[in-house]
Design a protein around this motif. Structure first.
Motif, PDB file in Angstrom:
ATOM      1  N   GLN A  98       0.830  -1.201   0.000  1.00  0.00           N
ATOM      2  CA  GLN A  98       0.000   0.000   0.000  1.00  0.00           C
ATOM      3  C   GLN A  98       0.866   1.255   0.000  1.00  0.00           C
ATOM      4  O   GLN A  98       1.964   1.282   0.561  1.00  0.00           O
ATOM      5  CB  GLN A  98      -0.928  -0.007   1.229  1.00  0.00           C
ATOM      6  CG  GLN A  98      -2.067   0.987   1.142  1.00  0.00           C
ATOM      7  CD  GLN A  98      -2.903   0.783  -0.114  1.00  0.00           C
ATOM      8  OE1 GLN A  98      -2.801   1.578  -1.048  1.00  0.00           O
ATOM      9  NE2 GLN A  98      -3.690  -0.285  -0.142  1.00  0.00           N
ATOM     10  N   VAL A 118      -3.578   4.364  -9.844  1.00  0.00           N
ATOM     11  CA  VAL A 118      -4.150   3.314  -9.006  1.00  0.00           C
ATOM     12  C   VAL A 118      -5.085   3.970  -8.004  1.00  0.00           C
ATOM     13  O   VAL A 118      -4.728   4.963  -7.355  1.00  0.00           O
ATOM     14  CB  VAL A 118      -3.041   2.527  -8.279  1.00  0.00           C
ATOM     15  CG1 VAL A 118      -3.642   1.565  -7.251  1.00  0.00           C
ATOM     16  CG2 VAL A 118      -2.185   1.761  -9.281  1.00  0.00           C
ATOM     17  N   GLY A 127      -2.545  -4.234  -1.720  1.00  0.00           N
ATOM     18  CA  GLY A 127      -3.600  -3.979  -2.691  1.00  0.00           C
ATOM     19  C   GLY A 127      -3.381  -4.805  -3.942  1.00  0.00           C
ATOM     20  O   GLY A 127      -2.302  -5.357  -4.170  1.00  0.00           O
ATOM     21  N   PRO A 129      -4.355  -3.782  -7.659  1.00  0.00           N
ATOM     22  CA  PRO A 129      -4.941  -2.950  -8.714  1.00  0.00           C
ATOM     23  C   PRO A 129      -4.995  -3.711 -10.039  1.00  0.00           C
ATOM     24  O   PRO A 129      -4.157  -4.568 -10.325  1.00  0.00           O
ATOM     25  CB  PRO A 129      -3.994  -1.762  -8.793  1.00  0.00           C
ATOM     26  CG  PRO A 129      -2.682  -2.302  -8.323  1.00  0.00           C
ATOM     27  CD  PRO A 129      -2.999  -3.323  -7.276  1.00  0.00           C
ATOM     28  N   ASP A 147      -8.183  -0.811  -7.292  1.00  0.00           N
ATOM     29  CA  ASP A 147      -7.652  -1.747  -6.309  1.00  0.00           C
ATOM     30  C   ASP A 147      -8.814  -2.584  -5.786  1.00  0.00           C
ATOM     31  O   ASP A 147      -9.592  -2.140  -4.934  1.00  0.00           O
ATOM     32  CB  ASP A 147      -6.976  -0.980  -5.170  1.00  0.00           C
ATOM     33  CG  ASP A 147      -6.419  -1.913  -4.098  1.00  0.00           C
ATOM     34  OD1 ASP A 147      -6.480  -3.143  -4.291  1.00  0.00           O
ATOM     35  OD2 ASP A 147      -5.936  -1.408  -3.068  1.00  0.00           O
TER      36      ASP A 147
END
Length: 541
Positions: A98, A118, A127, A129, A147
């Motif tokens: 992140q 993103v 995450g 994405p 995401d």
């Protein structure tokens, strides 16, 4: 008489009631089978979609450094939305730490040639994405960069796929592709994990942040779960999926409902037509979830009206008609069997008469040819008379043996040598014949002898045995078959047999019926080749 009539009426009544009940349950079973086939059809289509996702995963796993254009080219060639319509596309979401989206945004720029950020920013430590989604159309553009781990429903399905290693389906969500549609459809996604190469425990504990130079992050879920590189996924609109799978079948279904789950709390995600009291319930497998399908065919008249329409008088007429029909069928069958028997006898007589005429013609021709061959060999009349009389007696003895079945079995080489001896071959040429010992039963010996007789006769008339070429005869065992070859070479001209003579037809019939074999002949470049192949009869003398 009255008692008999009442008993018959009761029997007919009971029969009608039984027929009505059978018709009712038959229609119900038929509808249940149709509903089962519809559910199976949906299951098969979903498995096709998952197979397409697994194909993309296999390509990605084969080389983690494979770029977006290569995967896009693969999907363009695969055309999953054409071959297996119903899903909105196939995409890839890569893992990232992140607050470090640089690597994912670099992949987006590489894939689509423009800056795509993103989004959104969340409190999750990792995450996923979306860095690729095909087909590249206006419906899919809003999803790029999203995401998916930031949304709880999607995240729950991703974690199941991550932990189990198997395809996982999300709950019902509103797809990002729906933002521009006035009539929105329920949607769901199927995820397949792409694991990273398994590192050591220390490497997992010290995973680096996202490589800003273009590499991808590697995420772990902790608790011994394998580190993951990315997810291959597909978004689905439920309504589009069902219409793509069922197509014109929807018109034959009175009503259908689809529930995203099993039980009374499952949300209804698709409906078509009007549901009746006679709905059939089936289950379909959506990745790792179980969905429920209820199908109604609305065939009340077929279930109730038709069984009740079976009247006693109609049943009685049907029984009488059936009996009359059976009697008529037996009579017709007897007449037909008699006619077929007569036709077979006529055909057999015609074949026998034709064969007798043909054999007589060949016999006279062969005797004349033997006379000419013997005349060329004999120096005087006494020699001619002795040789010709001996050959004529040998021919007569051979035919008598085949006709009467004087022996239990005949050796193949003896048949070939006898026929070629009658044709004028000397001992030296006969010694050159090669082949194993093959014993033939009565019918097989007759078929082979007549076939060789036909070949010899034709060769004496037109081919190598008339002094116009060379002849080679061989036979061998090939597995459980016997194979005999007759090859005439250096002929004055290439033989022609556009049509099949009576003798050729007769020999083919003997080979196929009595030997249970087959033959092939062809002529090319002043050569005639005949090949006979039949199962070894395994007769031992």
């Amino acid at each position: 008489m009255a008692l008999s009539v009442r008993a018959m009426g009761l029997v007919i009544l009971l029969g009608a009631l039984g027929a009505a009940a059978a018709s009712f349950f038959y229609n119900q079973t038929q509808e249940a089978d149709q509903a089962g086939r519809v559910a199976m059809q949906i299951d098969d289509r979903l498995r096709d979609h998952i197979s397409a996702l697994e194909g993309v995963r296999a390509l990605y796993e084969s080389d983690m450094a494979v770029n977006g254009p290569a995967i896009r080219a693969y999907l363009t060639a695969l055309q999953p939305q054409v071959r297996s319509p119903g899903m909105q596309g196939i995409g890839i979401a890569i893992a990232m730490q992140q607050a470090t989206p640089a690597a994912a945004e670099a992949r987006l720029r590489q894939n689509y040639g423009r800056d795509i950020r993103v989004w959104p920013t969340t409190d999750q430590p990792i995450g996923f994405p979306i860095i690729l989604l095909e087909p590249d159309d206006t419906r899919n553009h809003p999803a790029l960069g999203f995401d998916m781990y930031s949304e709880p429903v999607r995240r729950e399905a991703m974690r199941r796929a991550w932990q189990t290693g198997r395809p996982a389906a999300s709950g019902i969500v509103e797809l990002l592709q729906e933002t521009r549609d006035r009539r929105k459809q329920p949607g769901f996604l199927i995820y397949i994990p792409v694991y990273a190469a398994t590192p050591s425990a220390d490497a997992i504990a010290a995973l680096p942040p996202v490589d800003a130079g273009g590499g991808s992050a590697v995420a772990t879920a902790g608790g011994g779960v394998r580190p993951i590189e990315a997810f291959v996924y597909a978004p689905f609109r439920v309504g589009d999926l069902m219409r793509a799978v069922l197509g014109s079948q929807l018109e034959s279904i009175d009503g259908i409902e689809v529930f995203a789950g099993d039980g009374p709390s499952a949300p209804r995600v698709f409906t078509h037509g009007v549901m009746r009291w006679d709905a059939h319930e089936e289950h379909i497998r959506v990745a790792d979830r179980l969905w429920t399908v209820r199908i109604s065919y609305g065939r009340f008249i077929d279930r109730i009206g038709r069984p009740l329409g079976i009247l006693l008088f109609g049943l009685a007429i049907a029984v009488l008609a059936t009996q009359l029909h059976r009697l008529q069928q037996r009579r017709l069958g007897a007449f037909q069997a008699l006619a077929e028997e007569k036709a077979r006898h006529a055909e057999d007589r015609e074949l026998i008469m034709g064969e007798m005429a043909h054999r007589m013609k060949n016999a006279f021709a062969r005797i004349g040819a033997l006379a000419r061959i013997t005349a060329r060999e004999a120096g005087d009349l006494a020699t001619f008379e002795a040789k010709f009389d001996g050959r004529l007696r040998a021919l007569s003895d051979a035919k008598q043996m085949l006709v009467t079945g004087a022996v239990d079995s005949v050796e193949l080489g003896a048949i070939v040598r006898r026929e070629l001896t009658l044709a004028g071959w000397d001992e030296e040429r006969l010694a050159s014949l090669s082949g194993p010992e093959v014993r033939l039963a009565d019918e097989g010996a007759q078929a082979v002898a007549l076939a060789i007789h036909e070949f010899v006769t034709n060769s004496i008339k037109y081919g190598a045995l008339a002094g116009k070429g060379t002849l080679a005869v061989h036979w061998r065992r090939d597995g459980t078959d016997i194979e005999l070859s007759w090859i005439e070479s250096d002929l004055p001209e290439t033989p022609h047999f556009e049509t099949e003579s009576f003798g050729t037809h007769f020999i083919r019939s003997l080979i196929e019926r009595q030997l249970k074999g087959r033959w092939h002949r062809h002529a090319t470049d002043k050569q005639l080749a005949i090949l006979i192949r039949w199962p070894d009869q395994a007769v031992h003398g």
